[in-house]
Scaffold this active site. Structure first.
Site, PDB file in Angstrom:
ATOM      1  N   ASP A 102       0.843  -1.211   0.000  1.00 55.38           N
ATOM      2  CA  ASP A 102       0.000   0.000   0.000  1.00 55.38           C
ATOM      3  C   ASP A 102       0.867   1.246   0.000  1.00 55.38           C
ATOM      4  OD1 ASP A 102      -1.918  -1.855   0.706  1.00 55.38           O
ATOM      5  OD2 ASP A 102      -1.884  -1.294   2.831  1.00 55.38           O
TER       6      ASP A 102
HETATM    7  N1  URA Z   1      -0.967  -5.970   4.058  1.00 61.46           N
HETATM    8  C1  URA Z   1      -1.427  -4.700   4.068  1.00 61.46           C
HETATM    9  O1  URA Z   1      -2.404  -4.404   4.726  1.00 61.46           O
HETATM   10  N2  URA Z   1      -0.775  -3.772   3.345  1.00 61.46           N
HETATM   11  C2  URA Z   1       0.320  -4.038   2.623  1.00 61.46           C
HETATM   12  O2  URA Z   1       0.881  -3.144   1.981  1.00 61.46           O
HETATM   13  C3  URA Z   1       0.796  -5.365   2.622  1.00 61.46           C
HETATM   14  C4  URA Z   1       0.129  -6.314   3.347  1.00 61.46           C
END
Ligand code: URA
Length: 232
Positions: A102
């Site tokens: 993310d």
């Molecule tokens: N899980 C998440 O919530 N975000 C990420 O970027 C990777 C795994």
């Protein structure tokens, strides 16, 4: 492969640009002898303006993704692709991220132009462990480890329960979580499912590979030993 195509595929320019580079004598071997469009030298024996060529196709690299960058190629704002040399965006085959992090997550991100390798890493069958460190808004209750390890936790709008995951408590509000799959926003959704909220999230490891001091925003090409460690 002929030199002209090799260099154009690495993103140094269009065939016309690369033809001009070669005609200007800027492409040489390691001894400084001029190379020609139809030559087929060893990759590591080629220099452009005296500099070694970028890594050949089959590239696997690790990048230390900073918070605030996105894994997409189209988003507005800062992209992880912007952390690489600009000509990498013109390589053929294209470089893609292996899975995603993310925008608000930092840490270890892999990228490759090798479709088979990408598939091998993200395939559900690979079960490659991915390790995350999370800072939480609320202190842990104590039952999260058992819930995450159960193999029965269902996330909203999912059809199958999550695979068992391992939780290590680092402090009342810090935890290390090891996943063996990669669902959308998985870590954040898992903590939400137990009534908590992830404030910061960092991925420190994929398989046997860690950032090992790689600075935030930096990247490095991975060699055969790194690949072995990845799957070890
Ligand atoms: N899980 C998440 O919530 N975000 C990420 O970027 C990777 C795994």
């Amino acid at each position: 492969m002929k030199l002209l195509r090799t260099i154009a595929n690495l993103g140094y320019g269009s065939r016309r640009d690369v033809t001009a580079l070669i005609r200007e004598g800027r492409v040489t071997d390691a001894q400084g002898d001029i190379l020609y469009a139809d030559d087929e030298p060893r990759h590591d024996d080629v220099r452009v303006d005296g500099e070694p060529l970028d890594p050949p196709a089959g590239l696997l690299l690790m990048l230390h993704k900073p918070v605030g960058t996105t894994c997409s190629t189209k988003d507005r704002g800062r992209l992880v692709h912007d952390l690489l040399p600009p000509r990498f965006a013109r390589r053929s085959p294209q470089l893609s991220t292996i899975g995603r992090l993310d925008r608000d997550t930092s840490g270890l991100l892999l990228m490759t132009d090798d479709g088979a390798l990408l598939h091998r890493i993200i395939s559900p069958k690979s079960r490659l462990p991915k390790v995350y460190e999370a800072t939480l808004a609320q202190p842990l209750c104590g039952d999260e480890g058992a819930i995450f390890a159960s193999g029965t936790l269902m996330l909203e709008s999912e059809k199958t329960p999550l695979l068992p995951a391992e939780l290590e408590v680092l402090s009342p509000v810090r935890a290390r979580l090891t996943l063996h799959e990669g669902r959308y926003h998985q870590v954040r959704r898992m903590f939400a499912a137990v009534g908590n909220h992830v404030d910061t999230l960092h991925r420190s490891r994929i398989g046997g590979l860690a950032l090992d001091g790689l600075a935030e925003g930096a990247w490095r090409a991975l060699g055969p030993e790194d690949r072995e460690r990845l799957f070890s």
